[in-house]
Design a protein around this motif. Structure first.
Motif, PDB file in Angstrom:
ATOM      1  N   ASP A   1     -31.972 -29.008  48.340  1.00 53.31           N
ATOM      2  CA  ASP A   1     -32.504 -27.651  48.206  1.00 53.31           C
ATOM      3  C   ASP A   1     -31.947 -26.704  49.261  1.00 53.31           C
ATOM      4  O   ASP A   1     -31.660 -25.532  48.961  1.00 53.31           O
ATOM      5  CB  ASP A   1     -34.044 -27.673  48.290  1.00 53.31           C
ATOM      6  CG  ASP A   1     -34.673 -28.363  47.086  1.00 53.31           C
ATOM      7  OD1 ASP A   1     -33.986 -28.463  46.044  1.00 53.31           O
ATOM      8  OD2 ASP A   1     -35.830 -28.815  47.185  1.00 53.31           O
ATOM      9  N   SER A   2     -31.788 -27.172  50.491  1.00 52.36           N
ATOM     10  CA  SER A   2     -31.260 -26.294  51.536  1.00 52.36           C
ATOM     11  C   SER A   2     -29.800 -25.944  51.264  1.00 52.36           C
ATOM     12  O   SER A   2     -29.374 -24.799  51.489  1.00 52.36           O
ATOM     13  CB  SER A   2     -31.399 -26.959  52.911  1.00 52.36           C
ATOM     14  OG  SER A   2     -30.634 -28.158  52.985  1.00 52.36           O
ATOM     15  N   VAL A   3     -29.029 -26.911  50.781  1.00 46.82           N
ATOM     16  CA  VAL A   3     -27.631 -26.626  50.438  1.00 46.82           C
ATOM     17  C   VAL A   3     -27.573 -25.655  49.265  1.00 46.82           C
ATOM     18  O   VAL A   3     -26.783 -24.701  49.257  1.00 46.82           O
ATOM     19  CB  VAL A   3     -26.878 -27.928  50.095  1.00 46.82           C
ATOM     20  CG1 VAL A   3     -25.456 -27.622  49.626  1.00 46.82           C
ATOM     21  CG2 VAL A   3     -26.844 -28.862  51.304  1.00 46.82           C
ATOM     22  N   ALA A   4     -28.438 -25.860  48.267  1.00 46.29           N
ATOM     23  CA  ALA A   4     -28.472 -24.974  47.100  1.00 46.29           C
ATOM     24  C   ALA A   4     -28.826 -23.548  47.500  1.00 46.29           C
ATOM     25  O   ALA A   4     -28.268 -22.590  46.956  1.00 46.29           O
ATOM     26  CB  ALA A   4     -29.475 -25.509  46.074  1.00 46.29           C
ATOM     27  N   SER A   5     -29.748 -23.400  48.441  1.00 47.32           N
ATOM     28  CA  SER A   5     -30.142 -22.068  48.903  1.00 47.32           C
ATOM     29  C   SER A   5     -28.976 -21.344  49.563  1.00 47.32           C
ATOM     30  O   SER A   5     -28.757 -20.141  49.338  1.00 47.32           O
ATOM     31  CB  SER A   5     -31.314 -22.192  49.883  1.00 47.32           C
ATOM     32  OG  SER A   5     -31.689 -20.921  50.379  1.00 47.32           O
ATOM     33  N   ALA A   6     -28.202 -22.067  50.378  1.00 49.43           N
ATOM     34  CA  ALA A   6     -27.042 -21.465  51.041  1.00 49.43           C
ATOM     35  C   ALA A   6     -25.982 -21.047  50.019  1.00 49.43           C
ATOM     36  O   ALA A   6     -25.382 -19.968  50.136  1.00 49.43           O
ATOM     37  CB  ALA A   6     -26.452 -22.446  52.048  1.00 49.43           C
ATOM     38  N   ILE A   7     -25.768 -21.885  49.009  1.00 50.33           N
ATOM     39  CA  ILE A   7     -24.778 -21.553  47.982  1.00 50.33           C
ATOM     40  C   ILE A   7     -25.252 -20.366  47.149  1.00 50.33           C
ATOM     41  O   ILE A   7     -24.467 -19.480  46.790  1.00 50.33           O
ATOM     42  CB  ILE A   7     -24.512 -22.772  47.078  1.00 50.33           C
ATOM     43  CG1 ILE A   7     -23.904 -23.914  47.894  1.00 50.33           C
ATOM     44  CG2 ILE A   7     -23.592 -22.400  45.930  1.00 50.33           C
ATOM     45  CD1 ILE A   7     -23.695 -25.188  47.109  1.00 50.33           C
ATOM     46  N   GLU A   8     -26.552 -20.322  46.854  1.00 47.64           N
ATOM     47  CA  GLU A   8     -27.090 -19.219  46.065  1.00 47.64           C
ATOM     48  C   GLU A   8     -26.888 -17.885  46.770  1.00 47.64           C
ATOM     49  O   GLU A   8     -26.520 -16.883  46.147  1.00 47.64           O
ATOM     50  CB  GLU A   8     -28.581 -19.453  45.794  1.00 47.64           C
ATOM     51  CG  GLU A   8     -29.214 -18.369  44.924  1.00 47.64           C
ATOM     52  CD  GLU A   8     -30.666 -18.661  44.592  1.00 47.64           C
ATOM     53  OE1 GLU A   8     -31.342 -17.751  44.081  1.00 47.64           O
ATOM     54  OE2 GLU A   8     -31.126 -19.797  44.859  1.00 47.64           O
ATOM     55  N   SER A   9     -27.096 -17.866  48.085  1.00 46.27           N
ATOM     56  CA  SER A   9     -26.878 -16.631  48.852  1.00 46.27           C
ATOM     57  C   SER A   9     -25.418 -16.216  48.798  1.00 46.27           C
ATOM     58  O   SER A   9     -25.089 -15.033  48.660  1.00 46.27           O
ATOM     59  CB  SER A   9     -27.312 -16.828  50.304  1.00 46.27           C
ATOM     60  OG  SER A   9     -28.689 -17.140  50.389  1.00 46.27           O
ATOM     61  N   LEU A  10     -24.527 -17.192  48.899  1.00 45.08           N
ATOM     62  CA  LEU A  10     -23.093 -16.906  48.853  1.00 45.08           C
ATOM     63  C   LEU A  10     -22.689 -16.349  47.492  1.00 45.08           C
ATOM     64  O   LEU A  10     -21.992 -15.325  47.408  1.00 45.08           O
ATOM     65  CB  LEU A  10     -22.297 -18.177  49.158  1.00 45.08           C
ATOM     66  CG  LEU A  10     -20.793 -18.115  48.884  1.00 45.08           C
ATOM     67  CD1 LEU A  10     -20.114 -17.094  49.784  1.00 45.08           C
ATOM     68  CD2 LEU A  10     -20.155 -19.489  49.039  1.00 45.08           C
ATOM     69  N   VAL A  11     -23.107 -17.005  46.408  1.00 42.65           N
ATOM     70  CA  VAL A  11     -22.716 -16.569  45.068  1.00 42.65           C
ATOM     71  C   VAL A  11     -23.290 -15.191  44.759  1.00 42.65           C
ATOM     72  O   VAL A  11     -22.621 -14.346  44.145  1.00 42.65           O
ATOM     73  CB  VAL A  11     -23.172 -17.602  44.013  1.00 42.65           C
ATOM     74  CG1 VAL A  11     -22.885 -17.093  42.601  1.00 42.65           C
ATOM     75  CG2 VAL A  11     -22.469 -18.930  44.240  1.00 42.65           C
ATOM     76  N   THR A  12     -24.512 -14.931  45.197  1.00 38.52           N
ATOM     77  CA  THR A  12     -25.114 -13.609  45.009  1.00 38.52           C
ATOM     78  C   THR A  12     -24.266 -12.537  45.693  1.00 38.52           C
ATOM     79  O   THR A  12     -24.009 -11.459  45.133  1.00 38.52           O
ATOM     80  CB  THR A  12     -26.544 -13.581  45.563  1.00 38.52           C
ATOM     81  OG1 THR A  12     -27.342 -14.548  44.867  1.00 38.52           O
ATOM     82  CG2 THR A  12     -27.165 -12.203  45.378  1.00 38.52           C
ATOM     83  N   ARG A  13     -23.820 -12.834  46.910  1.00 35.64           N
ATOM     84  CA  ARG A  13     -22.985 -11.878  47.650  1.00 35.64           C
ATOM     85  C   ARG A  13     -21.651 -11.662  46.932  1.00 35.64           C
ATOM     86  O   ARG A  13     -21.161 -10.525  46.846  1.00 35.64           O
ATOM     87  CB  ARG A  13     -22.754 -12.380  49.068  1.00 35.64           C
ATOM     88  CG  ARG A  13     -21.832 -11.489  49.904  1.00 35.64           C
ATOM     89  CD  ARG A  13     -21.916 -11.839  51.380  1.00 35.64           C
ATOM     90  NE  ARG A  13     -21.544 -13.218  51.643  1.00 35.64           N
ATOM     91  CZ  ARG A  13     -20.275 -13.621  51.799  1.00 35.64           C
ATOM     92  NH1 ARG A  13     -19.283 -12.751  51.704  1.00 35.64           N
ATOM     93  NH2 ARG A  13     -20.010 -14.884  52.065  1.00 35.64           N
ATOM     94  N   LEU A  14     -21.067 -12.746  46.414  1.00 39.23           N
ATOM     95  CA  LEU A  14     -19.802 -12.609  45.693  1.00 39.23           C
ATOM     96  C   LEU A  14     -19.962 -11.752  44.445  1.00 39.23           C
ATOM     97  O   LEU A  14     -19.109 -10.908  44.137  1.00 39.23           O
ATOM     98  CB  LEU A  14     -19.264 -13.992  45.308  1.00 39.23           C
ATOM     99  CG  LEU A  14     -18.773 -14.887  46.452  1.00 39.23           C
ATOM    100  CD1 LEU A  14     -18.373 -16.254  45.917  1.00 39.23           C
ATOM    101  CD2 LEU A  14     -17.607 -14.249  47.184  1.00 39.23           C
ATOM    102  N   PHE A  15     -21.067 -11.949  43.724  1.00 44.11           N
ATOM    103  CA  PHE A  15     -21.323 -11.139  42.538  1.00 44.11           C
ATOM    104  C   PHE A  15     -21.528  -9.669  42.902  1.00 44.11           C
ATOM    105  O   PHE A  15     -21.026  -8.773  42.223  1.00 44.11           O
ATOM    106  CB  PHE A  15     -22.554 -11.668  41.799  1.00 44.11           C
ATOM    107  CG  PHE A  15     -22.272 -12.855  40.924  1.00 44.11           C
ATOM    108  CD1 PHE A  15     -20.987 -13.348  40.782  1.00 44.11           C
ATOM    109  CD2 PHE A  15     -23.290 -13.486  40.236  1.00 44.11           C
ATOM    110  CE1 PHE A  15     -20.713 -14.436  39.980  1.00 44.11           C
ATOM    111  CE2 PHE A  15     -23.032 -14.579  39.420  1.00 44.11           C
ATOM    112  CZ  PHE A  15     -21.733 -15.053  39.295  1.00 44.11           C
ATOM    113  N   ASN A  16     -22.268  -9.417  43.977  1.00 48.22           N
ATOM    114  CA  ASN A  16     -22.503  -8.039  44.408  1.00 48.22           C
ATOM    115  C   ASN A  16     -21.201  -7.362  44.825  1.00 48.22           C
ATOM    116  O   ASN A  16     -20.973  -6.179  44.514  1.00 48.22           O
ATOM    117  CB  ASN A  16     -23.504  -8.011  45.556  1.00 48.22           C
ATOM    118  CG  ASN A  16     -24.913  -8.374  45.118  1.00 48.22           C
ATOM    119  OD1 ASN A  16     -25.244  -8.273  43.926  1.00 48.22           O
ATOM    120  ND2 ASN A  16     -25.745  -8.814  46.038  1.00 48.22           N
TER     121      ASN A  16
END
Length: 305
Positions: A282-297
């Motif tokens: 879950d902690s790794v998934a949270s870090a990746i989710e933040s990264l992908v969100t930033r890439l999309f933005n």
């Protein structure tokens, strides 16, 4: 500028060229398919592990020679559409400007770093297309009537990288099918376990070309002892035939020798995004989710600019 240069010194380069072109030249240098980078990568890999009984140069040499692959064998099998695998420069650069190009995020990391698990989470969270190079290869290996199933199995068993012509052909076919079945014209793909080597990079550029845009590479950085522990635990439930200690060691070696240079390649292009992957899921998934969100933005901002 040559006034004071002795005649023998001027003739020496010519003599060296004649010697190089003589019939005594080793066969590997006479082959049209010889690639210096592949030759020296193999030499470096063998020498760097010479102190280990598992990876002595003799063992590495014999292991590679046991695999019956040549590029002509793959082409002659009929599995590859050669018009797609070896496009002319004009073909590889040709893109339909009326359609949005698929975008790709590669996901790399060592065996057991969590690539497949995290990609499934991201695919569900962001409605992305997830393709696993390893899953596609295993499915083709197990498919009844496959023309390259045995060849794929030999490479997987030896912990080595499957010929790029096979892998890219499977990826391209899967991407085209996903796009055909999708109602969304804006296709974003997560491809895990690829590219694993510079040869994979070459194959991707040759077959895919400008047909798709590579947004970047997510690198799941995980210590080897943690990856080994995860793989052995996975072997208890999933029963993959490459999840055994002997093959694991070979896979780790291939990862360090062939995949790490690819990771450095994307780091130098400022397209590498490193995520520490030794934590819980879950902690790794949270870090990746933040990264992908930033890439999309960032992508949306560039589109609107």
């Amino acid at each position: 500028m040559f006034g004071r240069t002795p005649l023998p010194a001027l003739l020496m380069p010519c003599m060296m060229l004649l010697a190089h072109a003589s019939p005594k030249t080793p066969a590997i240098f006479a082959q049209k398919t010889y690639r210096p980078s592949a030759f020296f990568r193999r030499f470096r890999s063998s020498c760097s592990h010479a102190s280990s009984s598992l990876f002595t140069p003799a063992v590495m040499r014999n292991r590679r020679l046991r695999l019956p692959y040549t590029r002509s064998m793959v082409m002659d099998s009929g599995f590859i559409d050669q018009s797609r695998t070896d496009p002319s420069p004009s073909q590889s650069a040709r893109v339909d400007t009326d359609e949005k190009k698929p975008r790709v995020l590669f996901v790399l990391g060592g065996p057991g770093s969590g690539k497949g698990t995290q990609c499934k989470i991201m695919a569900d969270s962001f409605s992305l297309h997830h393709l696993s190079a390893g899953d596609l290869l295993r499915a083709e290996r197990d498919r009844e009537g496959s023309k390259v199933g045995e060849l794929i199995n030999n490479y997987i068993t030896e912990g080595q990288i499957v010929p790029v012509e096979i892998t890219v052909s499977l990826l391209k076919g899967a991407m085209e099918q996903r796009i055909k079945d999708s109602v969304d014209s804006d296709s974003m793909f997560l491809i895990d376990g690829f590219p694993r080597s510079h040869e994979n990079l070459r194959g991707w550029g040759s077959v895919i070309g400008d047909w798709a845009d590579v947004v970047g590479v997510i690198f799941l950085d995980c210590p080897e002892d943690e990856m080994e522990k995860r793989i052995l635990k996975r072997a208890e439930t999933e029963g993959r035939n490459d999840d055994n200690l002997h093959t694991i060691k070979k896979r780790f070696h291939t990862y360090v020798a062939d995949t790490m240079p690819v990771i450095e390649h994307y780091r130098n292009e400022n397209k590498l995004f490193t995520i520490p992957a030794d934590g819980d899921r879950d902690s790794v998934a949270s870090a990746i989710e933040s990264l992908v969100t930033r890439l999309f933005n960032d992508a949306a901002h560039k589109t609107n600019a």
